[in-house]
Design an enzyme around this catalytic site. Structure first.
Site, PDB file in Angstrom:
ATOM      1  N   GLU A  35     -29.768  15.463 -22.607  1.00 25.12           N
ATOM      2  CA  GLU A  35     -28.981  14.888 -23.483  1.00 25.12           C
ATOM      3  C   GLU A  35     -28.144  14.025 -22.946  1.00 25.12           C
ATOM      4  O   GLU A  35     -27.590  14.147 -21.869  1.00 25.12           O
ATOM      5  CB  GLU A  35     -28.049  15.930 -24.239  1.00 25.12           C
ATOM      6  N   ARG A  37     -25.691  12.154 -24.584  1.00 30.88           N
ATOM      7  CA  ARG A  37     -24.282  12.094 -24.889  1.00 30.88           C
ATOM      8  C   ARG A  37     -23.321  12.924 -24.051  1.00 30.88           C
ATOM      9  O   ARG A  37     -23.994  13.802 -23.266  1.00 30.88           O
ATOM     10  CB  ARG A  37     -24.163  12.895 -26.206  1.00 30.88           C
ATOM     11  N   GLY A  41     -25.171  18.822 -29.478  1.00 27.11           N
ATOM     12  CA  GLY A  41     -24.975  18.845 -30.782  1.00 27.11           C
ATOM     13  C   GLY A  41     -25.678  17.599 -31.500  1.00 27.11           C
ATOM     14  O   GLY A  41     -25.634  17.871 -32.722  1.00 27.11           O
ATOM     15  N   ALA A 118     -33.358  10.367 -21.175  1.00 23.61           N
ATOM     16  CA  ALA A 118     -34.524  10.853 -20.628  1.00 23.61           C
ATOM     17  C   ALA A 118     -35.746   9.696 -21.135  1.00 23.61           C
ATOM     18  O   ALA A 118     -35.465   8.996 -22.032  1.00 23.61           O
ATOM     19  CB  ALA A 118     -34.906  12.153 -21.358  1.00 23.61           C
ATOM     20  N   GLY A 181     -26.179   5.680 -51.058  1.00 18.11           N
ATOM     21  CA  GLY A 181     -26.649   7.024 -50.582  1.00 18.11           C
ATOM     22  C   GLY A 181     -25.865   8.008 -50.297  1.00 18.11           C
ATOM     23  O   GLY A 181     -24.436   7.956 -50.494  1.00 18.11           O
ATOM     24  N   VAL A 182     -26.263   9.175 -49.837  1.00 16.37           N
ATOM     25  CA  VAL A 182     -25.393  10.277 -49.418  1.00 16.37           C
ATOM     26  C   VAL A 182     -24.238  10.003 -48.414  1.00 16.37           C
ATOM     27  O   VAL A 182     -23.288  10.337 -48.874  1.00 16.37           O
ATOM     28  CB  VAL A 182     -26.324  11.585 -48.566  1.00 16.37           C
ATOM     29  N   ILE A 183     -24.484   9.270 -47.359  1.00 18.47           N
ATOM     30  CA  ILE A 183     -23.344   9.171 -46.363  1.00 18.47           C
ATOM     31  C   ILE A 183     -22.315   8.330 -47.111  1.00 18.47           C
ATOM     32  O   ILE A 183     -21.508   8.359 -46.806  1.00 18.47           O
ATOM     33  CB  ILE A 183     -24.256   8.706 -44.906  1.00 18.47           C
ATOM     34  N   GLU A 202     -24.880  -1.184 -54.290  1.00 18.09           N
ATOM     35  CA  GLU A 202     -26.142  -0.451 -54.250  1.00 18.09           C
ATOM     36  C   GLU A 202     -27.317  -1.573 -54.822  1.00 18.09           C
ATOM     37  O   GLU A 202     -27.267  -2.120 -55.799  1.00 18.09           O
ATOM     38  CB  GLU A 202     -26.295   0.713 -54.810  1.00 18.09           C
ATOM     39  N   HIS A 443     -20.586  38.674 -61.880  1.00 18.02           N
ATOM     40  CA  HIS A 443     -19.663  37.914 -62.691  1.00 18.02           C
ATOM     41  C   HIS A 443     -18.610  37.941 -62.366  1.00 18.02           C
ATOM     42  O   HIS A 443     -17.936  39.175 -61.811  1.00 18.02           O
ATOM     43  CB  HIS A 443     -19.870  38.595 -64.073  1.00 18.02           C
TER      44      HIS A 443
HETATM   45  C1  LIG Z   1     -22.154  10.569 -41.407  1.00 19.22           C
HETATM   46  C2  LIG Z   1     -23.384  11.758 -41.387  1.00 19.22           C
HETATM   47  C3  LIG Z   1     -23.292  12.647 -42.187  1.00 19.22           C
HETATM   48  C4  LIG Z   1     -24.335  13.713 -42.074  1.00 19.22           C
HETATM   49  N1  LIG Z   1     -24.057  14.899 -42.922  1.00 19.22           N
HETATM   50  C5  LIG Z   1     -25.147  15.695 -42.975  1.00 19.22           C
HETATM   51  C6  LIG Z   1     -25.237  16.692 -43.811  1.00 19.22           C
HETATM   52  O1  LIG Z   1     -23.997  17.181 -44.464  1.00 19.22           O
HETATM   53  N2  LIG Z   1     -26.338  17.524 -43.717  1.00 19.22           N
HETATM   54  C7  LIG Z   1     -27.387  17.357 -43.262  1.00 19.22           C
HETATM   55  O2  LIG Z   1     -28.332  18.128 -43.481  1.00 19.22           O
HETATM   56  N3  LIG Z   1     -27.364  16.357 -42.470  1.00 19.22           N
HETATM   57  C8  LIG Z   1     -26.556  15.330 -42.463  1.00 19.22           C
HETATM   58  N4  LIG Z   1     -26.703  14.214 -41.558  1.00 19.22           N
HETATM   59  C9  LIG Z   1     -27.838  13.992 -41.218  1.00 19.22           C
HETATM   60  C10 LIG Z   1     -28.108  14.798 -39.716  1.00 19.22           C
HETATM   61  O3  LIG Z   1     -27.109  14.622 -38.839  1.00 19.22           O
HETATM   62  C11 LIG Z   1     -29.516  14.562 -39.076  1.00 19.22           C
HETATM   63  O4  LIG Z   1     -30.362  14.803 -39.886  1.00 19.22           O
HETATM   64  C12 LIG Z   1     -29.860  15.797 -37.711  1.00 19.22           C
HETATM   65  O5  LIG Z   1     -28.630  15.378 -36.822  1.00 19.22           O
HETATM   66  C13 LIG Z   1     -31.110  15.355 -37.078  1.00 19.22           C
HETATM   67  O6  LIG Z   1     -31.055  16.242 -35.990  1.00 19.22           O
HETATM   68  P1  LIG Z   1     -31.753  15.790 -34.878  1.00 19.22           P
HETATM   69  O7  LIG Z   1     -31.798  17.024 -33.889  1.00 19.22           O
HETATM   70  O8  LIG Z   1     -33.318  15.213 -35.318  1.00 19.22           O
HETATM   71  O9  LIG Z   1     -31.415  14.774 -34.006  1.00 19.22           O
HETATM   72  P2  LIG Z   1     -29.682  14.163 -33.642  1.00 19.22           P
HETATM   73  O10 LIG Z   1     -28.755  15.124 -34.364  1.00 19.22           O
HETATM   74  O11 LIG Z   1     -29.789  12.691 -34.095  1.00 19.22           O
HETATM   75  O12 LIG Z   1     -29.539  14.354 -32.194  1.00 19.22           O
HETATM   76  C14 LIG Z   1     -30.575  13.594 -31.273  1.00 19.22           C
HETATM   77  C15 LIG Z   1     -29.776  13.603 -29.807  1.00 19.22           C
HETATM   78  O13 LIG Z   1     -30.691  13.026 -29.120  1.00 19.22           O
HETATM   79  C16 LIG Z   1     -30.003  12.433 -28.011  1.00 19.22           C
HETATM   80  N5  LIG Z   1     -30.933  11.373 -27.417  1.00 19.22           N
HETATM   81  C17 LIG Z   1     -31.919  10.518 -28.071  1.00 19.22           C
HETATM   82  N6  LIG Z   1     -32.597   9.603 -27.211  1.00 19.22           N
HETATM   83  C18 LIG Z   1     -32.480  10.401 -26.111  1.00 19.22           C
HETATM   84  C19 LIG Z   1     -33.005  10.254 -24.640  1.00 19.22           C
HETATM   85  N7  LIG Z   1     -34.001   9.448 -24.647  1.00 19.22           N
HETATM   86  N8  LIG Z   1     -32.536  10.920 -23.968  1.00 19.22           N
HETATM   87  C20 LIG Z   1     -31.549  11.867 -24.097  1.00 19.22           C
HETATM   88  N9  LIG Z   1     -30.908  12.097 -25.148  1.00 19.22           N
HETATM   89  C21 LIG Z   1     -31.384  11.449 -26.111  1.00 19.22           C
HETATM   90  C22 LIG Z   1     -29.078  11.754 -29.004  1.00 19.22           C
HETATM   91  O14 LIG Z   1     -27.797  11.167 -28.132  1.00 19.22           O
HETATM   92  C23 LIG Z   1     -28.510  12.779 -29.835  1.00 19.22           C
HETATM   93  O15 LIG Z   1     -27.415  13.591 -29.309  1.00 19.22           O
HETATM   94  C24 LIG Z   1     -25.469  13.356 -41.532  1.00 19.22           C
HETATM   95  C25 LIG Z   1     -25.695  12.394 -40.713  1.00 19.22           C
HETATM   96  C26 LIG Z   1     -24.520  11.251 -40.566  1.00 19.22           C
HETATM   97  C27 LIG Z   1     -24.664  10.019 -39.781  1.00 19.22           C
END
Ligand SMILES: Cc1cc2nc3c(=O)[nH]c(=O)nc-3n(C[C@H](O)[C@H](O)[C@H](O)COP(=O)(O)OP(=O)(O)OC[C@H]3O[C@@H](n4cnc5c(N)ncnc54)[C@H](O)[C@@H]3O)c2cc1C
Length: 464
Positions: A35, A37, A41, A118, A181-183, A202, A443
């Site tokens: 990771e 970051r 998470g 990575a 959209g949602v966000i 939109e 209920h």
């Molecule tokens: C404002 C906002 C609100 C949201 N609210 C919701 C919600 O309420 N409910 C919901 O279901 N979804 C929500 N989402 C969407 C949700 O966040 C994503 O669908 C979800 O995080 C995807 O998970 P993931 O594991 O695929 O990737 P991510 O959560 O994007 O995690 C990927 C991780 O990989 C790391 N990474 C990337 N490339 C590399 C690399 N080469 N080497 C090392 N690390 C790397 C990144 O730093 C990141 O931490 C929201 C998104 C946003 C932006």
């Protein structure tokens, strides 16, 4: 194992990646997670689901106090003040607690966190920072990032993306949200509730692309009623920043006369795109499809043996719970078990007020496939919603006309995000509308509206 450093290396620690890593470790596989970051998470815990919900919850309470809703319940709050700094502090606390929790779970399950970006150096080797490791299985879970709007620069001051919109240091007078959209709607709702005038621009003729048509229309009405200005069928052709203000140029999507809108904050939320740049996919022998996603088969295998992919980086809805379920399934498949995700039953939720949720087919999709029966029940007929002064919304059950099997469920209700779990479970078990109608619901609960909507499929609801 002799040649490999790990049985499983997961790239990315979002809901897909961290869940895959923990499950792989639980199954006895030597596991690491890379990771880049500072905290674990992913998008969800750091800048997505969690911080947005922290602000949505706080802003909802603020609006309840300022709008007179609490006063109607006999709770007088003559002086209500917004302490935005404290509101942000509790958001940061929520993120810190949960990201720290993942770190704890990694330690507990003996998942090694490889800190850094990575990059593939071969089909089974990855460089993370200065360290090169080999893994028998590599799971790509790199997630997604904000899609930029061509010609519009995100400065995170006046023109922000979703991350910037979570951190605005003061309430903007006028926030323009590009993308309905949602966000955009969730973050637009946060800032409207604490005092901003909000305009949503939109491109399409309705909000919430991809959702059920009736839901989209109703959502438009509700957001307008709450005071949002909606500019549908409108495209943004330029954003000019002058100091701490911006001027947007917009015109009808189909073409026509341009007009300008003045704003002091602009949120660009037109979608998200998969994270694959800098990943060295070519070294692994992988490529992306036209949408920038990594293609996988039913078991989450990419075209290269030993490399798997899950979450936002692969096709399908970009949702945290979809990524999590894929994380569990991919780890089980790697361990030689049978990990399956039913992509036909992935619920989606908009955490506005009221909440909006759905699972399965939209009415339009269902009608295209087969003959359907529809049952609908309004929240105004639900005793709990009525008692709580939450009359807006309804539940709609879409069933196959011949078999009665439920094909889709759509809800607008204060707690629609919680209620949709029951619909998803019913569909997962192949329920008919009759099964739901004859299931005893406690209920008074909002969930009774789901039962009544199922009864309405047979034309026999009681409370309407
Ligand atoms: C404002 C906002 C609100 C949201 N609210 C919701 C919600 O309420 N409910 C919901 O279901 N979804 C929500 N989402 C969407 C949700 O966040 C994503 O669908 C979800 O995080 C995807 O998970 P993931 O594991 O695929 O990737 P991510 O959560 O994007 O995690 C990927 C991780 O990989 C790391 N990474 C990337 N490339 C590399 C690399 N080469 N080497 C090392 N690390 C790397 C990144 O730093 C990141 O931490 C929201 C998104 C946003 C932006």
């Amino acid at each position: 194992m002799a040649d490999y450093d790990f049985d499983v290396l997961v790239i990315g620690s979002g809901p897909g990646g961290y869940v895959a890593a923990i499950r792989a470790a639980q199954l006895g596989l030597k596991t690491a997670c890379a990771e880049s970051r500072e905290t674990l998470g992913g998008t969800c815990l750091n800048v997505g689901c969690i911080p947005s919900k922290a602000l949505l919850h706080a802003s909802e309470l603020f609006e309840e106090a300022t709008s007179g809703k609490l006063a109607k319940l006999g709770i007088k709050t003559p002086t209500v003040e917004l302490d935005l700094e404290a509101m942000h502090a509790q958001r940061i606390d929520a993120v810190k607690g949960l990201t720290g929790g993942i770190e704890f779970l990694f330690k507990k399950n003996k998942v090694e966190w490889l800190k850094g970006h990575a990059t593939f150096t071969g089909k089974d080797s990855v460089k993370v920072g200065d360290r090169e490791v080999r893994a028998k299985n590599i799971v790509i879970a790199t997630g997604s990032s904000v899609t930029p709007l061509p010609g519009v620069e995100i400065d995170q001051k006046v023109v922000v993306d979703s991350t910037g919109a979570l951190e605005l240091p003061k309430v903007p007078e006028h926030l323009v949200v590009i993308g309905g959209g949602v966000i955009g709607l969730e973050l637009g709702s946060v800032w409207r509730r604490v005092g901003a005038k909000v305009t949503v621009v939109e491109f399409l003729d309705q909000l919430l692309p991809g959702m059920d048509g009736e839901v989209r229309k109703e959502a438009g009405k509700l957001f307008k009623k709450q005071g949002m200005t909606l500019k549908l069928s409108t495209k943004v052709t330029g954003v000019q920043v002058n100091g701490d203000k911006a001027t947007l140029t917009v015109e009808p999507s189909a073409g026509g006369a341009a007009e300008t809108i003045e704003a002091d904050a602009v949120l660009v939320s037109i979608g998200r795109r998969p994270n694959t740049s800098g990943l060295g996919l070519e070294a692994a022998g992988l490529s992306t499809n036209q949408r920038g996603q990594i293609e996988i088969d039913h078991d989450f295998r990419t075209s290269v043996p030993g490399i798997w992919a899950i979450g936002d980086v692969v096709p399908g809805p970009m949702l945290a719970h979809k990524a999590e379920d894929e994380g569990i399934a991919v780890a089980e498949n790697i361990a030689g078990l049978t990990g399956i995700v039913n992509h036909d039953v992935i619920p989606s939720v908009v955490y506005t007020w009221p909440e909006i949720s759905g699972v399965g087919l939209t009415e339009e999709q269902a009608r295209e496939r087969t003959e359907v029966k529809i049952g609908k029940f309004p929240m105004v007929g639900n005793s709990r919603a009525k008692t709580n002064h939450e009359p807006d919304g309804w539940v709609k059950v879409i069933a196959d006309a011949k078999s009665d099997r439920v094909l889709g469920v759509w809800m607008i209700a204060s707690v629609a995000g919680t209620m949709i779990a029951q619909a998803a479970q019913a569909m997962e078990f192949g329920a008919t509308s009759e099964d739901i109608a004859y299931t005893c619901h406690a209920h008074p609960t909002h969930s009774e509206a789901f039962k009544e909507a199922a009864m309405a499929v047979q034309g026999k609801p009681i409370h309407i």
